[in-house]
Design a protein around this motif. Structure first.
Motif, PDB file in Angstrom:
ATOM      1  N   SER A  95       0.219  -4.452  -0.026  1.00 55.20           N
ATOM      2  CA  SER A  95       0.790  -3.072   0.131  1.00 55.20           C
ATOM      3  C   SER A  95       0.676  -3.323   1.269  1.00 55.20           C
ATOM      4  O   SER A  95       0.304  -3.609   2.487  1.00 55.20           O
ATOM      5  N   THR A 103      -0.098   4.718  -0.034  1.00 55.52           N
ATOM      6  CA  THR A 103      -0.879   5.552  -1.442  1.00 55.52           C
ATOM      7  C   THR A 103      -1.533   4.526  -1.541  1.00 55.52           C
ATOM      8  O   THR A 103      -2.512   4.046  -2.423  1.00 55.52           O
ATOM      9  N   GLU A 105      -0.625   1.284  -3.169  1.00 58.20           N
ATOM     10  CA  GLU A 105      -0.455   1.069  -4.403  1.00 58.20           C
ATOM     11  C   GLU A 105       0.473  -0.768  -3.891  1.00 58.20           C
ATOM     12  O   GLU A 105       0.896  -0.662  -2.838  1.00 58.20           O
TER      13      GLU A 105
ATOM     14  N   ASN B  32      -7.568   5.380  -5.054  1.00 61.95           N
ATOM     15  CA  ASN B  32      -6.833   6.012  -6.024  1.00 61.95           C
ATOM     16  C   ASN B  32      -6.998   5.015  -6.676  1.00 61.95           C
ATOM     17  O   ASN B  32      -8.250   4.052  -6.985  1.00 61.95           O
ATOM     18  N   GLN B  34      -5.083   2.651 -10.032  1.00 61.99           N
ATOM     19  CA  GLN B  34      -3.991   2.511 -10.619  1.00 61.99           C
ATOM     20  C   GLN B  34      -3.558   1.897 -12.163  1.00 61.99           C
ATOM     21  O   GLN B  34      -4.778   0.830 -12.357  1.00 61.99           O
ATOM     22  N   SER B  46       3.416  -2.301 -11.981  1.00 59.19           N
ATOM     23  CA  SER B  46       2.891  -1.113 -11.979  1.00 59.19           C
ATOM     24  C   SER B  46       3.283  -0.305 -12.190  1.00 59.19           C
ATOM     25  O   SER B  46       4.934  -0.344 -12.627  1.00 59.19           O
ATOM     26  N   LEU B  49       0.658   5.079 -10.760  1.00 58.03           N
ATOM     27  CA  LEU B  49      -0.702   5.477  -9.030  1.00 58.03           C
ATOM     28  C   LEU B  49      -1.678   6.886  -9.665  1.00 58.03           C
ATOM     29  O   LEU B  49      -0.655   7.488  -9.106  1.00 58.03           O
TER      30      LEU B  49
END
Lengths: 117, 111
Positions: A95, A103, A105, B32, B34, B46, B49
């Motif tokens: 990431s 973010t 992610e 966050n 996910q 994924s 998110l």
């Protein structure tokens, strides 16, 4: 764009033998993770790298597990010697750092399935 | 220490049903959340998110909501299809960039 690449996909070894797994993260991702996933369970973090630095290795069994991320790109996870209980899937993820517009992610590879006999 | 729980552990529905998967977490100080999908023998993909400042995110037939104060998230799947059959995992990013996973919900959608 290539995703996270892991090899080998499958590995079968005898107990007490060594084994190594390789991970190539998404280009530009500075954070790299190694996770362990047992059957029917969620992934559990083994180690997290930010660039070359291992910033969280608190869950890595250091007596038999080691990892490195030379040059802050590819990473290798090694087990020596392997035990029966190490049979699991080893997942690599990468990431961008959370914050500064990112973010955080995570993107995962296909995983390396280890069977120890 | 953050703990993530997913309910139900398994769910079987006929094709076409709308369904909700639940995720709860103990520490509301998250960055966050996910949602991932995992097919048998595969890695995690994924799906959505949600940042801590957001309430929901949508992608196609999927909608994920986040109630940070109560420590809950739901994943809503509309008009389920057999191809939706997989394990769905929830993960929260908290602490010092630590991602904690639930054990997942195994979904089977029958034709």
């Amino acid at each position: 764009e290539a995703g996270v690449v892991q090899s080998p996909r499958y590995k079968i070894i005898e107990k007490k033998q060594p084994v190594a797994f390789w991970c190539n993260p998404i280009s530009g991702h500075n954070t790299l993770y190694w996770y362990l996933q047992n059957l029917g369970q969620g992934p559990e973090l083994l180690i997290r790298y930010e660039n070359e630095e291992a910033v969280d290795d608190s869950q890595l069994p250091k007596d038999r597990f080691s990892a490195e991320r030379l040059k802050g790109v590819d990473s290798t996870l090694k087990i020596q010697p392997a035990e029966l209980g190490d049979s699991a899937v080893y997942l690599c993820a990468s990431s961008l750092d959370w914050g500064t517009g990112n973010t955080g992610e995570l993107f995962f590879g296909e995983g390396s399935r280890l069977t120890v006999l | 220490k953050q703990e993530v729980t997913q309910i139900p552990a398994a769910l079987s529905v006929p094709e076409g049903e709308n369904l909700v998967l639940n995720c709860s977490f103990t520490d509301s100080a998250i960055y966050n959340l996910q949602w991932f999908r995992q097919d048998p023998g595969k890695g995690l993909t994924s799906l959505l998110l949600i940042q801590s400042s957001q309430r929901e995110q949508t992608s196609g037939r999927l909608n994920a909501s986040l109630d940070k104060s109560s420590g809950r998230s739901t994943l809503y799947i509309a008009a389920s299809q057999p191809g939706d059959s997989a394990t769905y995992l929830c993960a929260v990013l908290s602490g010092y960039s630590t991602l904690t996973f639930g054990k997942g919900t195994m979904l089977l959608v029958s034709p």
